[in-house]
Design a protein around this motif. Structure first.
Motif, short mmCIF file in Angstrom:
data_model
loop_
_atom_site.label_atom_id
_atom_site.label_comp_id
_atom_site.label_asym_id
_atom_site.label_seq_id
_atom_site.Cartn_x
_atom_site.Cartn_y
_atom_site.Cartn_z
N LYS A 1 41.03 48.96 32.75
CA LYS A 1 40.15 48.92 31.58
C LYS A 1 39.21 47.72 31.67
O LYS A 1 38.89 47.07 30.68
N LEU B 1 43.89 44.01 27.87
CA LEU B 1 43.50 45.20 28.61
C LEU B 1 43.82 45.05 30.09
O LEU B 1 43.55 44.01 30.70
N GLN C 1 35.89 47.89 29.50
CA GLN C 1 36.07 47.56 28.08
C GLN C 1 36.32 46.06 27.90
O GLN C 1 35.80 45.44 26.96
#
Length: 460
Positions: free
Chosen positions: A386, A382, A389
């Protein structure tokens, strides 16, 4: 004329604006109602439902009793960390559920949940108290020649016993606003699409394939435990827990099987020591046949307590149970004795019990390491935008690493492995808090996990 032109222009503008707004609403409606197109989308939808959907009930979700941060199960230690307003305790603050919905003392002390498996017509007397089975590795553990084996005996799933039916039963049993349990009033039932999604999510959890024993273990005690486990004349464990999973091996293609192992006949069941009413649990069916299905052992060491009634706290105690009178006098124990030329069910000495438990701890740690590595690898993919997350994945990886440390340290196993795991934990914690070095720290943590694994098992 000019006024008419101006009014016409304004009218066209309004119509154009309404057209755009209508199109926007239609587009949004299509986005929110369209079915997931890929398996990953279906799993993501199922995850969202599992942890956040209350089905218009009392505030509980599937994740209330199956929290990801506690290996998708509950125990008293985890329950003690929850705030008093947690939906798990709804019977303590919702007057409509104060009586005959839960036994709060047994829940808090032993992680036991009230189940009305034989119907709702006598709530005061007809119930059982059961622990919460984890939902890891279900793809490998619930199929059988008799049909799906969900829950501790299949009773919790109305109808065909599938995961879909189990979810319906869970909503009716645990999500209701009142004891009337009227669909559309006390809760709403999941739709077919929601059941599909939650099933996909649950099947995605944990191992997607069985182990292939024997493993080339490095530890002498765990290696001996594996030998005892696989010896059908000594430990006899592999007969019902093939490859340390949940499937029987004493005949081809059986899958998961139910057995009466005599757990209900243990003399000092913790819940009964409280003096609370705890009716006997008769297992599958109504009236029950006394049988319960076989849990997977790969994930056992870090998901205590053990058995359907949470009667044993440690993996060593779980193994030792099969040496006792309760098992060896049970139908399952007598069957094993009948197959043995010496007429013995299971008889292990203390060091052999410890060895089998060490084997189970090691394979559990290996599974923790595998899951942690996958989570870290996914987080490393990622990008910068991101981060949220990625950090969530690292947090789950840290929990798996903590579990692997705990299951080894509690039995004094593999201190070298533990050192590598602690280094992996340190690096992952730094990665979780880092903005610019997250990926490099994550990759270093993965390498530490690989070193930890290499101390437990030889490379194949």
């Amino acid at each position: 004329m000019a006024d008419k032109s101006q009014r016409l222009i304004k009218l066209v503008g309004v119509l154009l604006f309404l057209t755009i707004i209508t199109a926007s609403f239609k587009s949004e409606a299509i986005q929110t109602t369209r079915q997931p197109e890929t398996q990953s989308e279906l799993i993501a939808k199922g995850k969202e439902l599992f942890f956040n959907e209350t089905f218009n009930g009392n505030g509980r979700t599937c994740g209330t009793c199956h929290p990801a941060e506690n290996n998708f199960t509950l125990d008293a230690a985890f329950i003690a960390t929850l705030p008093p307003t947690d939906p798990l305790f709804v019977a303590e603050f919702n007057p409509a559920l104060k009586e005959n919905f839960e036994q709060p003392e047994l829940m808090r002390k032993f992680g036991l949940i009230l189940e009305n498996l034989d119907g709702f017509d006598d709530l005061k007397n007809r119930f059982v108290m059961r622990g919460i089975p984890h939902t890891l590795g279900l793809r490998n553990s619930i199929a059988s020649v008799q049909g799906p084996r969900t829950g501790w005996s299949g009773d919790g799933a109305p109808g065909d016993g599938t995961l879909r039916s189990f979810a319906v039963g869970a909503v009716i049993q645990h999500f209701t606003k009142t004891l009337n349990r009227v669909p559309g009033v006390d809760f709403r039932l999941p739709t077919d699409a929601e059941l599909d999604a939650m099933e996909a999510f649950q099947l995605s959890l944990g191992r997607q394939a069985e182990l292939s024993l024997p493993l080339r273990l490095r530890g002498l005690v765990a290696k001996r435990g594996q030998e005892i486990f696989l010896d059908n004349n000594l430990g006899k464990c592999n007969l019902c827990h093939g490859n340390a999973g949940a499937n029987a091996t004493f005949a081809p293609g059986l899958g998961n099987q139910n057995f009466n192992t005599g757990v209900e006949n243990l003399p000092d069941l913790p819940a009964k020591l409280t003096g609370k009413l705890v009716p006997p649990d008769d297992g599958l069916g109504f009236p029950g046949d006394g049988t319960f299905n076989t849990p997977s052992l790969v994930e056992a060491a870090d998901t205590p307590p053990f058995f359907h009634n949470n009667s044993v706290e440690t993996i060593e105690g779980g193994v030792a149970f099969y040496n006792g009178d309760a098992f060896n006098n049970s139908p399952a124990g007598k069957t094993l004795a009948g197959l043995d030329p010496r007429g013995i069910g299971i008889k292990l000495d203390a060091t052999q019990v410890i060895a089998v438990a060490a084997f189970l701890r090691v394979i559990n740690a290996l599974e923790n390491i595998r899951q942690s590595q996958v989570l870290l690898e996914d987080s490393a993919k990622l990008g910068f935008f991101k981060r949220k997350q990625a950090r969530a994945l690292i947090a789950l990886a840290l929990k798996e690493t903590e579990d692997s440390i705990d299951v080894l340290v509690c039995a004094g196993l593999h201190p070298e492995t533990v050192a590598h795991l602690r280094e992996a934990r340190r690096l992952a914690e730094k990665a979780k808090g880092s903005i610019f070095s997250r990926r490099s720290l994550t990759l270093q943590a993965i390498e530490a996990l690989k070193r930890a694994r290499s101390e437990l098992v030889e490379a194949s």
